[in-house]
Design an enzyme around this catalytic site. Structure first.
Site, mmCIF file in Angstrom:
data_model
loop_
_atom_site.group_PDB
_atom_site.id
_atom_site.type_symbol
_atom_site.label_atom_id
_atom_site.label_comp_id
_atom_site.label_asym_id
_atom_site.label_seq_id
_atom_site.Cartn_x
_atom_site.Cartn_y
_atom_site.Cartn_z
ATOM 1 N N HIS A 62 41.869 46.309 27.225
ATOM 2 C CA HIS A 62 42.447 47.333 28.097
ATOM 3 C C HIS A 62 43.971 47.387 28.032
ATOM 4 C CE1 HIS A 62 38.733 46.189 30.692
ATOM 5 N NE2 HIS A 62 38.400 47.067 29.766
ATOM 6 N N LYS A 72 51.895 41.962 31.817
ATOM 7 C CA LYS A 72 50.978 41.163 32.638
ATOM 8 C C LYS A 72 51.249 39.674 32.448
ATOM 9 C CE LYS A 72 47.080 44.374 32.208
ATOM 10 N NZ LYS A 72 45.737 44.555 31.672
ATOM 11 N N TYR A 132 45.860 38.088 37.784
ATOM 12 C CA TYR A 132 46.948 38.589 36.964
ATOM 13 C C TYR A 132 47.939 39.403 37.770
ATOM 14 C CZ TYR A 132 43.549 42.457 36.222
ATOM 15 O OH TYR A 132 42.613 43.455 36.356
ATOM 16 N N ASP A 170 33.156 49.544 28.942
ATOM 17 C CA ASP A 170 33.609 48.731 27.813
ATOM 18 C C ASP A 170 32.675 48.804 26.603
ATOM 19 O OD1 ASP A 170 35.968 47.974 29.002
ATOM 20 O OD2 ASP A 170 35.276 45.983 29.599
#
Length: 183
Positions: A62, A72, A132, A170
């Site tokens: 992603h 991130k 995250y 996904d």
């Protein structure tokens, strides 16, 4: 903290200093001043996320497209994952290449990815709690993704193919070969 460069510029493995004794442990999971000094990157995280998953879950690959691209900093609170970063930055000498790191609750490692990186992870333990930090808010209209099993990327997720658990979304991402980078 110890900052370990990877083969992709701007992607780092971060090992915090952990102070432990008979009571348990303590570590600073993020310090903006130290992070900037050690990496040369100033980042302003605006959103923290957490996910829970079971063995075999694979989330990825992603990213968010500009102008909402995200840097991130990811870590595992419980369990173990294989965390993967794919370079999508046009003009980068490592465009289309990936690096991976095993993140566990025991090793306290973190993985930093700048904007322009696709991210995914596979769960290697019975359960995982994954956290995250992002420097941009989530914008669903700017979501992008690549196929987790793309043969050109050739990522070894450390899972048997018949054990991989994917979301419906996904299961249907495009191949890298047909991808046109927005970065």
């Amino acid at each position: 903290m110890q900052v370990i460069p990877t083969d992709i510029q701007g992607v780092f493995i971060i090992e915090p200093r952990v102070f432990g004794d008979a009571r348990g442990y303590f570590f600073e999971s993020f310090n903006a001043r130290d992070f900037a000094r050690e990496t040369g990157i100033e980042v302003d995280f605006v959103q923290d996320n957490e996910s829970f998953s079971r063995y075999g879950v694979l989330r990825g690959l992603h990213f968010q497209m500009p102008p909402y691209a995200q840097a991130k900093l990811v870590r595992v609170v419980q369990g173990a994952v294989l965390d993967v970063a794919v370079d999508l930055r046009s003009g980068s000498p490592t465009y289309g290449r990936h690096v991976a790191a095993e993140l566990t609750a025991e090793n306290h490692r973190q993985f930093f990815m700048p904007k322009g990186i696709a991210h995914g992870f596979s769960v290697l333990s019975p359960e995982v709690i994954f956290q995250y930090k992002c420097d941009e808010y989530y914008h669903p209209e700017s979501e992008g993704a690549l196929a987790w099993d793309d043969p050109d990327l050739a990522i070894d997720w450390k899972l048997p193919a018949d054990k991989v658990l994917l979301s419906e979304k996904d299961k249907h991402h495009p191949a890298f070969r047909s991808f046109s980078t927005p970065f």
